[in-house]
Design a protein around this motif. Structure first.
Motif, PDB file in Angstrom:
ATOM      1  N   ALA A 212      -7.235  -6.396  -3.592  1.00  0.00           N
ATOM      2  CA  ALA A 212      -6.552  -5.398  -2.761  1.00  0.00           C
ATOM      3  C   ALA A 212      -7.304  -4.076  -2.795  1.00  0.00           C
ATOM      4  O   ALA A 212      -7.842  -3.679  -3.838  1.00  0.00           O
ATOM      5  CB  ALA A 212      -5.124  -5.206  -3.261  1.00  0.00           C
ATOM      6  N   ILE A 213      -7.316  -3.405  -1.668  1.00  0.00           N
ATOM      7  CA  ILE A 213      -7.978  -2.103  -1.531  1.00  0.00           C
ATOM      8  C   ILE A 213      -6.916  -1.046  -1.261  1.00  0.00           C
ATOM      9  O   ILE A 213      -6.060  -1.232  -0.385  1.00  0.00           O
ATOM     10  CB  ILE A 213      -9.006  -2.132  -0.377  1.00  0.00           C
ATOM     11  CG1 ILE A 213     -10.149  -3.095  -0.725  1.00  0.00           C
ATOM     12  CG2 ILE A 213      -9.553  -0.746  -0.100  1.00  0.00           C
ATOM     13  CD1 ILE A 213     -11.159  -3.268   0.388  1.00  0.00           C
ATOM     14  N   PRO A 214      -6.928   0.062  -1.993  1.00  0.00           N
ATOM     15  CA  PRO A 214      -5.927   1.108  -1.774  1.00  0.00           C
ATOM     16  C   PRO A 214      -5.932   1.598  -0.334  1.00  0.00           C
ATOM     17  O   PRO A 214      -6.991   1.721   0.296  1.00  0.00           O
ATOM     18  CB  PRO A 214      -6.352   2.218  -2.740  1.00  0.00           C
ATOM     19  CG  PRO A 214      -7.149   1.509  -3.796  1.00  0.00           C
ATOM     20  CD  PRO A 214      -7.853   0.399  -3.089  1.00  0.00           C
ATOM     21  N   GLU A 215      -4.775   1.874   0.163  1.00  0.00           N
ATOM     22  CA  GLU A 215      -4.642   2.361   1.544  1.00  0.00           C
ATOM     23  C   GLU A 215      -5.373   3.684   1.698  1.00  0.00           C
ATOM     24  O   GLU A 215      -5.266   4.576   0.858  1.00  0.00           O
ATOM     25  CB  GLU A 215      -3.167   2.531   1.887  1.00  0.00           C
ATOM     26  CG  GLU A 215      -2.923   2.938   3.337  1.00  0.00           C
ATOM     27  CD  GLU A 215      -1.444   3.059   3.659  1.00  0.00           C
ATOM     28  OE1 GLU A 215      -1.130   3.525   4.772  1.00  0.00           O
ATOM     29  OE2 GLU A 215      -0.622   2.680   2.795  1.00  0.00           O
ATOM     30  N   GLY A 216      -6.129   3.797   2.774  1.00  0.00           N
ATOM     31  CA  GLY A 216      -6.838   5.027   3.074  1.00  0.00           C
ATOM     32  C   GLY A 216      -8.136   5.206   2.318  1.00  0.00           C
ATOM     33  O   GLY A 216      -8.782   6.254   2.425  1.00  0.00           O
ATOM     34  N   ALA A 217      -8.557   4.195   1.569  1.00  0.00           N
ATOM     35  CA  ALA A 217      -9.777   4.321   0.778  1.00  0.00           C
ATOM     36  C   ALA A 217     -11.009   4.360   1.678  1.00  0.00           C
ATOM     37  O   ALA A 217     -11.085   3.679   2.707  1.00  0.00           O
ATOM     38  CB  ALA A 217      -9.898   3.158  -0.206  1.00  0.00           C
ATOM     39  N   LYS A 218     -11.975   5.152   1.282  1.00  0.00           N
ATOM     40  CA  LYS A 218     -13.277   5.177   1.942  1.00  0.00           C
ATOM     41  C   LYS A 218     -14.085   4.010   1.405  1.00  0.00           C
ATOM     42  O   LYS A 218     -14.167   3.802   0.194  1.00  0.00           O
ATOM     43  CB  LYS A 218     -13.989   6.490   1.637  1.00  0.00           C
ATOM     44  CG  LYS A 218     -15.397   6.601   2.174  1.00  0.00           C
ATOM     45  CD  LYS A 218     -16.017   7.922   1.750  1.00  0.00           C
ATOM     46  CE  LYS A 218     -17.469   8.027   2.192  1.00  0.00           C
ATOM     47  NZ  LYS A 218     -18.071   9.309   1.737  1.00  0.00           N
ATOM     48  N   ARG A 219     -14.695   3.230   2.286  1.00  0.00           N
ATOM     49  CA  ARG A 219     -15.413   2.030   1.858  1.00  0.00           C
ATOM     50  C   ARG A 219     -16.918   2.219   1.988  1.00  0.00           C
ATOM     51  O   ARG A 219     -17.415   2.748   2.988  1.00  0.00           O
ATOM     52  CB  ARG A 219     -14.955   0.820   2.661  1.00  0.00           C
ATOM     53  CG  ARG A 219     -13.466   0.521   2.510  1.00  0.00           C
ATOM     54  CD  ARG A 219     -13.093  -0.816   3.083  1.00  0.00           C
ATOM     55  NE  ARG A 219     -13.780  -1.904   2.391  1.00  0.00           N
ATOM     56  CZ  ARG A 219     -13.564  -3.198   2.667  1.00  0.00           C
ATOM     57  NH1 ARG A 219     -12.706  -3.554   3.614  1.00  0.00           N
ATOM     58  NH2 ARG A 219     -14.216  -4.135   2.011  1.00  0.00           N
ATOM     59  N   ILE A 220     -17.647   1.772   0.963  1.00  0.00           N
ATOM     60  CA  ILE A 220     -19.105   1.791   0.971  1.00  0.00           C
ATOM     61  C   ILE A 220     -19.581   0.394   0.609  1.00  0.00           C
ATOM     62  O   ILE A 220     -19.372  -0.068  -0.515  1.00  0.00           O
ATOM     63  CB  ILE A 220     -19.671   2.818  -0.030  1.00  0.00           C
ATOM     64  CG1 ILE A 220     -19.215   4.238   0.336  1.00  0.00           C
ATOM     65  CG2 ILE A 220     -21.197   2.733  -0.073  1.00  0.00           C
ATOM     66  CD1 ILE A 220     -19.620   5.286  -0.679  1.00  0.00           C
ATOM     67  N   ASP A 221     -20.193  -0.288   1.551  1.00  0.00           N
ATOM     68  CA  ASP A 221     -20.710  -1.634   1.306  1.00  0.00           C
ATOM     69  C   ASP A 221     -22.229  -1.558   1.171  1.00  0.00           C
ATOM     70  O   ASP A 221     -22.927  -1.161   2.110  1.00  0.00           O
ATOM     71  CB  ASP A 221     -20.329  -2.565   2.455  1.00  0.00           C
ATOM     72  CG  ASP A 221     -20.812  -3.991   2.210  1.00  0.00           C
ATOM     73  OD1 ASP A 221     -21.165  -4.300   1.054  1.00  0.00           O
ATOM     74  OD2 ASP A 221     -20.828  -4.780   3.178  1.00  0.00           O
TER      75      ASP A 221
END
Length: 423
Positions: free
Chosen positions: A61-70
């Motif tokens: 699960a990813i926190p809501e509103g998180a900035k993602r860096i792949d």
């Protein structure tokens, strides 16, 4: 705005900060877990307000509103740590050529070198010697956001004896030089430890033997008595500080270890007794085995003293042989490069030398992460991608456990959740 309204606003900001804290989620093809000593496939790292809050796998699960860096097919590692740098040094001005500049020129050099070091993937450094408390100034400027750079553990001045490696020995008696870091008795050294601690030292650096770059001394000659180094160690440890000792020569190394120093810098002529003392006292060797290449290739054109080049030719290969023997004997080893003797920012070139002279790539990486954090007593903050530690992450294009030289060109650097360098 009146004082009552200002206080109320500040309280609202403090209350709002947890829910408004920036959340960043970083993913990559794999991660080097330096604590477990293995690679992890498809990691997913969550960072909130600069600290790691979760180390999981892609699909969690990813926190809501998180900035993602792949980071795609790259490999991520913890931010690297160099345990022996001089950020205010520039090897292009060696010998007498540095006298062309005003004292505060070197602070400006430090600003540029701090940025270069950070972009090279080194998010923490131990600065073991600078004049004018410049390393404290750099640390304060970085922490307050004025300049870019790594976290700095400052030593301020390196302490030494009259005529020794950390004294100014290049001038005739008619020229008066600063002696703010010079002492000649146990009591005088105790006072110096207290003084540099007062002005920001977080580690004590001592010049126990002669050195390569100093003029007029033998590289291996002992310059402090056992009683003097014991006084330094006792005073520093009482204040909660660790002691790093510059020592090339065997006798100086062994007296320093008997006195209880925490790290031995250079350790070029350490012997079997040195290894036994280091292991019994829990001390670390911090050996700068890359910069011999730079000194011999570039030193003469940079104005380095001829006697310094001669000393480097005498001690460089021996230091690398000692590195191999110390590692084989089970001495605890750190990653320290003496940045400033070669250009700061090229720190990662030492990884390949450490592998060439006996370490595995994983061991070399651990020397600059897990082990360095332990030697700094900062395992709650740095040295691993682990919950609670700062979001310091480096990524490379490929697998550094197969080719450690990939660390010389990181494609991504993050410090405390903030991106410093992007692919």
């Amino acid at each position: 705005m009146n004082l009552k309204w200002t206080a109320a606003l500040a309280a609202c900001v403090m209350l709002a900060s947890p829910s408004g804290a920036e959340t960043v989620v970083v993913t990559a093809a794999q991660m080097v877990d330096v604590l477990a000593g293995r690679e992890v496939a498809k990691p997913q790292i969550t960072i909130v307000n600069g600290r790691i809050t979760a180390v999981g796998h892609q699909g969690d699960a990813i926190p809501e509103g998180a900035k993602r860096i792949d980071l795609g097919e790259r490999t991520m590692l913890p931010g690297l740590i160099d345990m022996h740098v001089h950020l205010t040094g520039d090897p292009h001005f060696s010998g007498y050529t540095g006298l062309e500049f005003t004292d505060n020129f070197w602070t400006v050099v430090g600003v540029a070198n701090a940025k270069r070091t950070l972009e090279a993937g080194f998010t923490t450094v131990r600065n073991v010697g600078s004049a004018n408390y410049d390393d404290v100034a750099l640390k304060q400027g970085i922490e307050r956001g004025y300049i870019a750079g790594p976290r700095i553990v400052p030593a301020t001045y390196a302490l030494g004896s009259t005529g020794g490696h950390c004294d100014a020995t290049e001038f005739p008696p008619s020229i008066t030089t600063s002696t703010v870091n010079i002492a000649n008795s146990p009591d005088e050294y105790r006072a110096l430890v207290r003084k540099v601690h007062k002005y920001g030292a977080e580690v004590i650096k001592v010049c126990m033997t002669g050195g390569v770059l100093s003029k007029g001394d033998s590289v291996g000659a002992q310059q402090l008595s056992y009683e003097e180094i014991k006084a330094i160690v006792d005073e520093a440890h009482m204040l909660g500080l660790r002691v790093a000792v510059h020592a090339h020569g065997t006798a100086g190394i062994n007296d320093a270890l008997r006195a209880g120093v925490d790290t031995v810098e250079h350790a070029s002529l350490a012997d079997e007794e040195s290894f036994k003392l280091a292991k019994s006292h829990g001390a670390w060797f911090d050996m700068d085995i890359y910069n011999d290449d730079y000194i011999l290739a570039e030193g003469a054109k940079n104005g380095m003293f001829a006697e310094s080049l001669a000393k480097e030719k005498m001690v460089g290969l021996k230091q690398r042989q000692t590195f191999r023997a110390a590692h084989a004997a089970g001495v605890k080893m750190l990653f320290g490069t003496d940045g400033g003797v070669y250009p700061n920012g090229d720190n990662a070139r030492q990884f390949a030398k450490m592998v060439e002279w006996g370490m595995t790539p994983l061991e070399a990486i651990q020397a600059s992460t897990k082990s360095a954090a332990e030697a700094l007593d900062k395992t709650a903050d740095v040295g691993a991608i682990a919950v609670g530690r700062y979001g310091d992450i480096v990524a490379v294009d490929g697998d550094p456990l197969r080719d450690v030289r990939l660390l010389e060109h990181p494609s991504f650097v993050m410090k405390g959740g903030d991106v410093v360098k992007r692919p």
